[in-house]
Enzyme design. Structure first.
Site, PDB file in Angstrom:
ATOM      1  CG  ASP A  52      16.921  -1.144 -10.636  1.00 35.49           C
ATOM      2  OD1 ASP A  52      16.652  -2.086 -11.417  1.00 35.49           O
ATOM      3  OD2 ASP A  52      16.076  -0.626  -9.877  1.00 35.49           O
ATOM      4  CG  ASP A  91      16.394   0.698 -14.298  1.00 30.35           C
ATOM      5  OD1 ASP A  91      15.381   1.092 -14.914  1.00 30.35           O
ATOM      6  OD2 ASP A  91      16.651  -0.504 -14.108  1.00 30.35           O
ATOM      7  CE  LYS A 120      13.804  -0.447 -16.898  1.00 29.93           C
ATOM      8  NZ  LYS A 120      13.424  -0.763 -15.505  1.00 29.93           N
ATOM      9  CD  GLU A 122      11.228  -1.071 -10.775  1.00 28.30           C
ATOM     10  OE1 GLU A 122      10.597  -1.313  -9.714  1.00 28.30           O
ATOM     11  OE2 GLU A 122      12.290  -1.648 -11.074  1.00 28.30           O
ATOM     12  CD  GLU A 189      10.791  -7.540 -14.171  1.00 31.64           C
ATOM     13  OE1 GLU A 189      11.121  -6.345 -14.262  1.00 31.64           O
ATOM     14  OE2 GLU A 189      11.436  -8.398 -13.521  1.00 31.64           O
TER      15      GLU A 189
HETATM   16  O1  KIV Z   1      16.994  -3.424 -14.009  1.00 32.88           O
HETATM   17  C1  KIV Z   1      16.745  -4.166 -14.965  1.00 32.88           C
HETATM   18  O2  KIV Z   1      17.601  -4.922 -15.432  1.00 32.88           O
HETATM   19  C2  KIV Z   1      15.403  -4.128 -15.534  1.00 32.88           C
HETATM   20  C3  KIV Z   1      15.054  -5.162 -16.545  1.00 32.88           C
HETATM   21  C4  KIV Z   1      14.877  -6.466 -15.891  1.00 32.88           C
HETATM   22  C5  KIV Z   1      13.879  -4.760 -17.343  1.00 32.88           C
HETATM   23  O3  KIV Z   1      14.633  -3.296 -15.178  1.00 32.88           O
END
Ligand code: KIV
Length: 285
Positions: A52, A91, A120, A122, A189
């Site tokens: 994202d 994401d 993914k 968070e 991160e």
């Molecule tokens: O959105 C993204 O690019 C990320 C990475 C920084 C891990 O989540």
């Protein structure tokens, strides 16, 4: 014929890539479009993350919070059209997995149907129910803890996390809980290197670090940072391998100069008219 050459990288293969079990470190890079995905794939990355961060490095937003599922679907489909060997992970944007399990599954399914093999999301303990719901729907999930950019306001900015013993312990517990809920890998991160090492030792799925030191099972960078396309922000964890911003400006300046001087396009960059048609029109071929 050796089946392993150019074989697509799978979720079970990634799950096994633990350095302490002799696995090679995972290489993950963000990708937002087909040419970027093609080049990263040709370079041999293991995982393409349709991050994202597209909001910030491509779409010009100041954070990732403005992004919709439709935006992510659009970029995921572009990456998938490159037909990469690398695993494609997309994401889930902010608020697409916070309201209910049903909404979470439907949103994740849109990204899977756009071409991702996994999503993914968070967060730690607060997200366990959603991770379980996704895994129960056969949608593989990569976790992401530490500095979680979608929590920028709650964190008071993009700040390194887990700097105290108590918060480091909480991070370790969150990573273990995500593994238990079914995540196949976890992004760490913006945490101290020693804390990333502790978490990596504490879970049996691979950790992939960004700003988390060398002791993770893999590393990820943002495409535009690695290539020096986006230079407005340069966090210390970025190693820039090229300077495409300067190179690009130089090339476009040359184009502008050639247009203004009339030297572009040259004859061999133009199409000729047939002799007969030219004669009929009374012009030069
Ligand atoms: O959105 C993204 O690019 C990320 C990475 C920084 C891990 O989540």
């Amino acid at each position: 014929m050796n089946d392993s050459i150019n074989a697509a990288i799978t979720i079970p293969a990634v799950r096994q890539r633990k350095v302490r079990r002799g696995g090679e470190r995972l290489v993950m890079l963000t990708a937002y479009d087909a040419p970027g995905a093609r080049m990263a794939d040709e370079a041999g990355v293991d995982i393409l993350l349709v991050g994202d961060t597209v909001a910030m490095v491509v779409l010009g937003y100041e954070d990732t919070l403005q992004l919709s599922v439709a935006d992510m679907e659009h970029h995921t489909a572009a990456v998938a059209r490159a037909r990469p060997t690398a695993l494609v992970v997309a994401d889930l944007p902010w608020l697409s997995y916070h309201v209910s399990a049903e909404e979470t599954i439907r949103n994740a399914a849109r990204l899977i149907r756009a071409g991702a093999q996994a999503v993914k999301l968070e967060g730690g303990r607060k997200r366990l129910a959603m991770v379980e719901a996704l895994v129960n729907s056969e949608i593989p999930v990569m976790g992401h803890v530490g500095l979680t950019p979608q929590s920028v306001h709650a964190m008071g900015g993009f700040r390194v996390q887990a700097r105290t013993a108590e918060s480091a312990q909480r991070l370790l517990e969150a990573a273990k809980a995500l593994e238990h809920a079914g995540c196949f890998a976890i992004v760490l991160e913006g945490v101290p290197a020693a804390v990333a090492g502790l978490v990596t030792a504490g879970v049996s799925i691979p950790t992939i670090g960004i700003g988390a030191g060398p002791d993770c099972d893999g590393q990820v960078l943002v495409y535009h940072d690695l290539l020096g396309i986006e230079q407005a922000l340069r966090p210390r964890f970025v190693r820039q391998y090229a300077n495409l911003a300067d190179e690009t400006v130089r090339a476009i300046r040359s184009f502008a100069k050639d247009v203004r001087s009339g030297s572009f396009p040259a004859a061999d960059e133009s199409y000729a008219l047939g002799k007969e048609a030219a004669e009929a029109l009374g012009i030069r071929a």
